[in-house]
Design a protein around this motif. Sequence first.
Motif, PDB file in Angstrom:
ATOM      1  N   THR A 150       0.806  -1.213   0.000  1.00 33.85           N
ATOM      2  CA  THR A 150       0.000   0.000   0.000  1.00 33.85           C
ATOM      3  C   THR A 150       0.845   1.273   0.000  1.00 33.85           C
ATOM      4  N   THR A 151       2.143   1.166   0.183  1.00 32.08           N
ATOM      5  CA  THR A 151       2.997   2.353   0.218  1.00 32.08           C
ATOM      6  C   THR A 151       3.910   2.450  -0.989  1.00 32.08           C
ATOM      7  N   SER A 152       3.727   1.566  -1.951  1.00 29.36           N
ATOM      8  CA  SER A 152       4.638   1.522  -3.096  1.00 29.36           C
ATOM      9  C   SER A 152       3.908   1.727  -4.408  1.00 29.36           C
ATOM     10  N   SER A 153       4.590   2.397  -5.329  1.00 28.76           N
ATOM     11  CA  SER A 153       4.103   2.411  -6.703  1.00 28.76           C
ATOM     12  C   SER A 153       4.176   1.004  -7.259  1.00 28.76           C
ATOM     13  N   MET A 154       3.310   0.715  -8.200  1.00 30.18           N
ATOM     14  CA  MET A 154       3.282  -0.591  -8.841  1.00 30.18           C
ATOM     15  C   MET A 154       3.287  -0.384 -10.351  1.00 30.18           C
ATOM     16  N   ALA A 155       3.875  -1.314 -11.053  1.00 26.33           N
ATOM     17  CA  ALA A 155       3.999  -1.154 -12.495  1.00 26.33           C
ATOM     18  C   ALA A 155       3.803  -2.470 -13.223  1.00 26.33           C
ATOM     19  N   TRP A 156       3.508  -2.340 -14.497  1.00 27.32           N
ATOM     20  CA  TRP A 156       3.479  -3.469 -15.418  1.00 27.32           C
ATOM     21  C   TRP A 156       4.553  -3.240 -16.485  1.00 27.32           C
TER      22      TRP A 156
END
Length: 123
Positions: A29-35
Amino acid sequence: VQLQASGGGLVQSGGSLRLSCAASGRAFTTSSMAWFRQAPGKERDFVAVISSNAVVASYADSVKGRFTISRDNAKKTLYLQMNSLKPEDTAVYYCATNSRGIWSTRVGQYDYWGQGTQVTVSS
């Protein structure tokens, strides 16, 4: 953090798929996420990234207007809705995050990766 990607498959050109990435660990919940995605014989390329609070997202030009990244922090799940798929979207798709809370489109900034899910678009 452990990431588990799913939802890939075989679809005809113009079709849709939704990828999911289930995360474990308190950092989600505290991190950016990417594909990212990687086609055979090519480098791993950025697809989309979303901020930790899901307010901001950014896309590669090749998918802008067709793909939508989203996340459900309560479920610790990242999504990628892919519409109007093209044969050139064929690749293994990976979800990723990093331990430093960095917002980035660069592969090297991510240290946690899912195992990848194959997307194949037939013409």
